[in-house]
Enzyme design. Structure first.
Site, mmCIF file in Angstrom:
data_model
loop_
_atom_site.group_PDB
_atom_site.id
_atom_site.type_symbol
_atom_site.label_atom_id
_atom_site.label_comp_id
_atom_site.label_asym_id
_atom_site.label_seq_id
_atom_site.Cartn_x
_atom_site.Cartn_y
_atom_site.Cartn_z
ATOM 1 N N SER A 148 5.178 4.035 -3.575
ATOM 2 C CA SER A 148 5.600 3.320 -4.769
ATOM 3 C C SER A 148 4.472 3.400 -5.784
ATOM 4 O O SER A 148 3.327 3.712 -5.439
ATOM 5 C CB SER A 148 5.891 1.849 -4.415
ATOM 6 O OG SER A 148 5.972 1.031 -5.562
ATOM 7 N N TYR A 161 3.831 -6.313 0.074
ATOM 8 C CA TYR A 161 4.359 -5.008 -0.331
ATOM 9 C C TYR A 161 3.242 -4.113 -0.845
ATOM 10 O O TYR A 161 3.128 -2.941 -0.467
ATOM 11 C CB TYR A 161 5.427 -5.215 -1.405
ATOM 12 C CG TYR A 161 6.219 -3.986 -1.758
ATOM 13 C CD1 TYR A 161 7.382 -3.673 -1.060
ATOM 14 C CD2 TYR A 161 5.834 -3.148 -2.800
ATOM 15 C CE1 TYR A 161 8.130 -2.559 -1.388
ATOM 16 C CE2 TYR A 161 6.576 -2.028 -3.135
ATOM 17 C CZ TYR A 161 7.723 -1.731 -2.431
ATOM 18 O OH TYR A 161 8.456 -0.622 -2.748
#
Length: 266
Positions: A148, A161
């Site tokens: 990401s 995350y």
């Protein structure tokens, strides 16, 4: 001689994964679903891993008629031994599964932090560990870790995350260094916000954390740092994954392919 009349460059070879087995985690929806369909379209036999049995069945039905096949494999990645076993014999491994919770650190449940790190970092390690013996034995393999922009940048309220994605970047580079003598590449794909259920589900949490209405989250939070003011589509990420599996990317390893709409250009 004009540029238009010059000899064209070599045509990039089409992706042909006929005879290859690919494993895609988080395959029941979003990026994983798009990746599974793209690799099956290239002829791969895809092991579609997810805990969502109904979603996997729908995926397998959608894949009917493609050059390859999609085989549903219901699995909870917190079962690390089962994850490693599932990866045995795979030629292509796409570590995609992810979960998200948006909370300030002081409110972040420790058990959720643990689960996020298990699914998004420890499970990829175990999957890579399970896949490498076969890849090394045949002298070829492709590991693609769906990271990401948060593997390269941090955002508030996403401690688990961001930590998992940063760890995945390091794991991917280590796998690249170890795999290079064996014909195995390992890379990350780093999209910004993708139009997936994972992103849609966090809008409420983002609104709460930032103290704004939900209708303002996309423009004021999700796309604030992106030069391109739109969400990226799952199929666009799947094409990047396909590129890294193709013969024209055989010299690409240990890197991150960034699809962030200009986020990290700041």
């Amino acid at each position: 001689m004009t540029l238009s009349s010059a000899h064209p460059g070599p045509h990039a070879p089409a992706l042909d994964l006929g005879g290859r087995t690919a494993l895609v985690t988080g395959a029941a929806g979003g990026i994983g679903r798009a990746c599974a369909l793209r690799l099956a379209a290239a002829g791969a036999k895809v092991r579609a891993v997810d805990r969502d049995a109904a979603g996997l069945d729908a995926l397998a039905e959608r894949a009917t008629g493609l050059a390859g096949t999609v085989e549903p494999h219901v699995l909870d990645l917190t079962d690390l031994d089962a994850a490693e076993h599932a990866a045995a014999g795979t030629d292509v491994l796409v570590n995609n599964a992810g979960i998200q919770l948006v909370r300030p650190i002081e409110e972040f449940p420790p058990e959720v932090f643990h689960t996020v790190l298990t699914v998004m970092l420890e499970a990829p390690f175990r999957l890579i560990r399970g896949a490498l013996p076969h890849m090394y034995g045949q002298g070829w393999g492709r590991i693609v870790n769906v990271s990401s922009v948060h593997g390269l940048r941090a955002s508030a309220y996403k401690a688990a995350y961001v930590a998992a994605k940063h760890g995945l970047e390091g794991l991917s580079k280590t796998a690249a260094l170890e795999g290079a003598p064996h014909g195995v590449t390992s890379n990350c794909v780093n999209p910004a916000y993708v139009r997936t259920p994972l992103v849609e589900r966090q809008i409420t949490d983002q609104a709460r954390a930032h103290g704004i209405p939900e209708e303002r989250v996309v423009s004021e939070v999700l796309l604030q740092d992106s030069a391109l003011k739109r969400l990226i589509e799952p199929e666009e990420v799947a094409e990047a994954v396909a590129y890294l599996c193709g013969p024209h990317a055989s010299f690409v390893t240990g890197t991150s392919l960034v699809l962030d709409g200009g986020w990290t250009a700041h």
